[in-house]
Design a protein around this motif. Sequence first.
Motif, PDB file in Angstrom:
ATOM      1  N   LYS A 251      10.019  -9.789   5.915  1.00 22.95           N
ATOM      2  CA  LYS A 251       8.856  -8.964   5.550  1.00 22.95           C
ATOM      3  C   LYS A 251       9.113  -7.521   5.950  1.00 22.95           C
ATOM      4  O   LYS A 251       9.777  -7.267   6.956  1.00 22.95           O
ATOM      5  CB  LYS A 251       7.609  -9.461   6.292  1.00 22.95           C
ATOM      6  CG  LYS A 251       7.251 -10.906   6.011  1.00 22.95           C
ATOM      7  CD  LYS A 251       6.537 -11.055   4.678  1.00 22.95           C
ATOM      8  CE  LYS A 251       6.223 -12.527   4.402  1.00 22.95           C
ATOM      9  NZ  LYS A 251       6.218 -12.837   2.963  1.00 22.95           N
ATOM     10  N   CYS A 252       8.548  -6.611   5.220  1.00 22.83           N
ATOM     11  CA  CYS A 252       8.686  -5.201   5.568  1.00 22.83           C
ATOM     12  C   CYS A 252       7.877  -4.929   6.834  1.00 22.83           C
ATOM     13  O   CYS A 252       6.682  -5.242   6.878  1.00 22.83           O
ATOM     14  CB  CYS A 252       8.179  -4.333   4.425  1.00 22.83           C
ATOM     15  SG  CYS A 252       8.052  -2.589   4.881  1.00 22.83           S
ATOM     16  N   PRO A 253       8.506  -4.385   7.866  1.00 20.24           N
ATOM     17  CA  PRO A 253       7.772  -4.127   9.117  1.00 20.24           C
ATOM     18  C   PRO A 253       6.672  -3.089   8.912  1.00 20.24           C
ATOM     19  O   PRO A 253       5.766  -2.967   9.721  1.00 20.24           O
ATOM     20  CB  PRO A 253       8.837  -3.572  10.062  1.00 20.24           C
ATOM     21  CG  PRO A 253      10.145  -3.746   9.377  1.00 20.24           C
ATOM     22  CD  PRO A 253       9.890  -3.937   7.916  1.00 20.24           C
TER      23      PRO A 253
ATOM     24  N   HIS B 116      15.157  -3.366   3.647  1.00 15.98           N
ATOM     25  CA  HIS B 116      14.909  -2.638   2.406  1.00 15.98           C
ATOM     26  C   HIS B 116      13.626  -3.141   1.777  1.00 15.98           C
ATOM     27  O   HIS B 116      13.475  -4.331   1.511  1.00 15.98           O
ATOM     28  CB  HIS B 116      16.073  -2.833   1.433  1.00 15.98           C
ATOM     29  CG  HIS B 116      17.383  -2.363   1.998  1.00 15.98           C
ATOM     30  ND1 HIS B 116      17.768  -1.044   1.967  1.00 15.98           N
ATOM     31  CD2 HIS B 116      18.371  -3.020   2.637  1.00 15.98           C
ATOM     32  CE1 HIS B 116      18.959  -0.922   2.558  1.00 15.98           C
ATOM     33  NE2 HIS B 116      19.344  -2.107   2.972  1.00 15.98           N
ATOM     34  N   CYS B 117      12.716  -2.200   1.585  1.00 18.56           N
ATOM     35  CA  CYS B 117      11.419  -2.556   0.993  1.00 18.56           C
ATOM     36  C   CYS B 117      11.274  -1.799  -0.326  1.00 18.56           C
ATOM     37  O   CYS B 117      11.585  -0.608  -0.390  1.00 18.56           O
ATOM     38  CB  CYS B 117      10.292  -2.174   1.959  1.00 18.56           C
ATOM     39  SG  CYS B 117       8.650  -2.274   1.227  1.00 18.56           S
ATOM     40  N   ASP B 118      10.800  -2.483  -1.353  1.00 16.07           N
ATOM     41  CA  ASP B 118      10.651  -1.829  -2.655  1.00 16.07           C
ATOM     42  C   ASP B 118       9.696  -0.641  -2.570  1.00 16.07           C
ATOM     43  O   ASP B 118       9.872   0.358  -3.253  1.00 16.07           O
ATOM     44  CB  ASP B 118      10.117  -2.828  -3.692  1.00 16.07           C
ATOM     45  CG  ASP B 118      11.223  -3.762  -4.152  1.00 16.07           C
ATOM     46  OD1 ASP B 118      12.406  -3.419  -3.902  1.00 16.07           O
ATOM     47  OD2 ASP B 118      10.914  -4.826  -4.725  1.00 16.07           O
ATOM     48  N   ASP B 119       8.712  -0.745  -1.710  1.00 15.33           N
ATOM     49  CA  ASP B 119       7.714   0.326  -1.619  1.00 15.33           C
ATOM     50  C   ASP B 119       8.066   1.373  -0.572  1.00 15.33           C
ATOM     51  O   ASP B 119       7.867   2.558  -0.788  1.00 15.33           O
ATOM     52  CB  ASP B 119       6.334  -0.252  -1.268  1.00 15.33           C
ATOM     53  CG  ASP B 119       5.780  -1.075  -2.432  1.00 15.33           C
ATOM     54  OD1 ASP B 119       6.371  -0.982  -3.541  1.00 15.33           O
ATOM     55  OD2 ASP B 119       4.792  -1.801  -2.226  1.00 15.33           O
ATOM     56  N   CYS B 120       8.554   0.925   0.580  1.00  9.64           N
ATOM     57  CA  CYS B 120       8.745   1.858   1.694  1.00  9.64           C
ATOM     58  C   CYS B 120      10.186   2.362   1.825  1.00  9.64           C
ATOM     59  O   CYS B 120      10.459   3.230   2.641  1.00  9.64           O
ATOM     60  CB  CYS B 120       8.331   1.217   3.009  1.00  9.64           C
ATOM     61  SG  CYS B 120       6.749   0.376   2.939  1.00  9.64           S
ATOM     62  N   GLY B 121      11.086   1.783   1.051  1.00  8.98           N
ATOM     63  CA  GLY B 121      12.479   2.228   1.146  1.00  8.98           C
ATOM     64  C   GLY B 121      13.187   1.565   2.319  1.00  8.98           C
ATOM     65  O   GLY B 121      12.930   0.407   2.632  1.00  8.98           O
TER      66      GLY B 121
HETATM   67 ZN    ZN Z   1       7.225  -1.778   2.888  1.00  9.66          ZN
END
Ligand code: ZN
Length: 851
Positions: free
Chosen positions: A479-481, A438-443
């Motif tokens: 980390k967001c992939p 789960h990424c705050d920016d990418c969902g």
């Molecule tokens: Zn992201």
Amino acid sequence: MARYNPKETEPRQLQRWDDANVFLTRQDADKPKYYVLEMFPYPSGRIHMGHVRNYAMGDLVARFKRARGFNVLHPMGWDAFGMPAENAAMERKIHPRGWTYDNIANMRGELKRLGLSIDWSREFATCDPAYYGQQQKWFNTLLKNDLVYRRESQVNWDPVDMTVLANEQVIDGKGWRSGAVVEKKKLTQWFMRITRFADDLIEGLTELERWPEKVRLMQSNWIGKSRGLKMTFPFADKDGGVEVYTTRPDTLFGASFIAIAADHPLAQEAAAANPELAAFIKSIAKGGTTQAEIDTGEKLGFNTGIKVKHPFKPGDTLDVWVANFVLMDYGTGAIFGCPAHDQRDLDFARKYDLSVTEVVLPQGANPEDFKVGFEAYTGPGHIFNSAFLDGLDIEAAKDAAIEKIEQMGLGEGATVFRLRDWGVSRQRYWGCPIPVIHCDDCGVVPVPDEQLPVVLPEDVTFDIPGNPLERHPTWKHTKCPHCGKDATRETDTLDTFVDSSWYFARFTDPKSPTPINKQAADYWLPVDQYIGGIEHAVLHLLYARFITRALNHCGYLEVKEPFAGLFTQGMLTHETYKTAAGHWVEPADVEVSTEGGVRKAVQVSTGEALSIGDIEKMSKSKKNTVAPEDIFDTYGVDSARLFVLSDSPPERDVQWSTSGVEGSWRFTHRVWDQFDSLPEGEIACTDEAAAADLLKAAHKAVKFVTEGFESFRFNAAIARLYEFVTIVRNADIAKTGSKARREALTLLAGLIAPVTPHLAEECWTRLGHDGLIANAAWPKFDPALAQDDAYLMPVQVNGKKRGEISIPVGASEEQIREMALADEGVKRHLDGVSIRKIIIVPNRILNFVVG
Ligand code: ZN
Ligand code: ANZ
């Protein structure tokens, strides 16, 4: 003569199979394939007699098919994720992983001892990262294909254990471990879109001709396809309305209220302006969500004051209530209530004193005085009190009402399924991690394939409630992939039913670097024969059928149905024994004797007299289990296998008894004695007829047993083997000669090989073969010899049965008459009377009419 000694023979034969790698799967181009699979076990620690029966059946089929010239796939693995490992961790402070793999090691040893013809090189456990990593791959493919999604849903929340409970873990509205009153809570959960295939899952059932009818019906009911109507009741004083779903549009004139679910948008909207309603909605959040609980629980409601118009009754309005028995995730989350013909609606109407209008008149009832009291009338009949529907039967009235609503533009006929999407999220450690971040920016970002598997962390604690993955200090921070920013791992793991919904496909190439090696899967699937317990008739089999469709949809698999044939075996039962103080005593500590025709039980360790109770399903709670290891030690593996296969038809329960297994043990010795007594030198045949009789019996046995094994009539086939062994034993070798006897024994060895394989090898060696019987072809019968050559014909005198004569097949009427007249028994009855007429019905009966 050497006495048969299973203790010595069984390990030796196991070693021979092992050394020769006989049970490695082969794919010979000139042979057809056969995939036989028993439902893989949960590694609870030990195998029980139920496993022995299940695997003995599968092994019979596998060995039989191998001998019949098939490439057989017969693998084994472990359904290894799940709660018991975590419970053990909590109770005994051991790691679920260690507990699970220790159990697997132990059970593998026990299963190996059973002498199963399994290709152990294909073994895996669902908790192996190599397995669940591949599962994570296809999970993400399903996610891309919109077959997996997230949504908020209501769950059973245990406020003490701080965990979500499955419906089965809620007992009388309380958490099964903590005993705390379960709350309903909204959580964002992962779902699999099984409803996408609802229709196809029903349709596919018709092709499954080799499934028990009962299981197909249970699946169909579970999916619950129903035809009905989605229609809108317009608001009385504003635009819009409430859309309801009904399967009984014929009862529209009996509508007395509208009820909506507590989480229906209209209820939420009304609650915002009405604190009393808001409080009501909060109060009904407690209580279970299962169908049974809703049906039997108290019906509670709150009148919102909103009014809608009745489409067929100009001027009439209905109140809109919020009610606890209406669910948001079925139909439209709103209903019209017709108390006279629906029990839940009637309970509700009687409680809140709402009107009850009868509209279905049972056959023969009087329209003037037919009234329901506290029991709704849900049977057949004709419609009344319903204007244009009056006089129609229910089905015709449904059609007429739907047509009218469609004409009025208020709704449309609709098909609805009871089946809901499959909630697969578990807030648990010992499961397959859901591979997303789960990424705050990418969902929601799927973990890329090259970073899989997402492996469970080792260093977790179970001393406090909740999900260990959630409170692990580092695991979830990543980390967001996609953008590389700080992000959080999903901490939910998958329902263990996901693990078991594709393992049969993985077995076709368990080391494939992709989830499924399509070539291997296309060759081996579908499973030709699946064998397991009836308790899996609905969920496991439905999920497996769904995942197979989903994998087919995403291009992983060619097949849509995983299991072409299904067999559900019965359970093992045993007598129960109890002390005077009411404690159960296990059979191993009981001695049963018969005195004067009365059976008596005594506890061996204490000498106390016991009462003998009912015969019940073997269970730990009643202590009426027998340990397979003890049975193997005392009687040998083959005797145990023989007993569980021979005692009753495989679909029925087997009652375990010492005398039963002793009978099997005696049979193994009797078989061995026949082989062991075969003389070294040649003995000439002195009686052609005796030799022919022995061979006929042998070929008939081959025919019967072959057909019995083919059609799952294992017990009948084995009964025939008992008979055949008796015939062999009674045949005098001085008459038949050794050649006929040797042939009979060669066939016998082949026939017993799928049931008592170790013994069969020993017999095979005794016959002088160097190789293994496990590699020998299935015995063939000579149709001419296997044919019945005579039949028994009843002989009557004036319609009364007076005797029976043996008639050769194909005898003429003339010959039959002569044989009857020559029969001593018949002659006696014809003494001193004159025969008026002889009636002969060939193959059936002969009647002398005398005067
Ligand atoms: Zn992201
Ligand atoms: C009016 C009616 C009259 C109904 C009558 C039944 C008998 P099955 O057959 O199980 O699909 N229903 C619809 N949606 C519901 C929901 N979200 N929660 C609770 N109940 C719901 O059941 C369909 C029937 O269940 C529907 O038909 C509806 O009640 C109710 F004499 O409509 B009936």
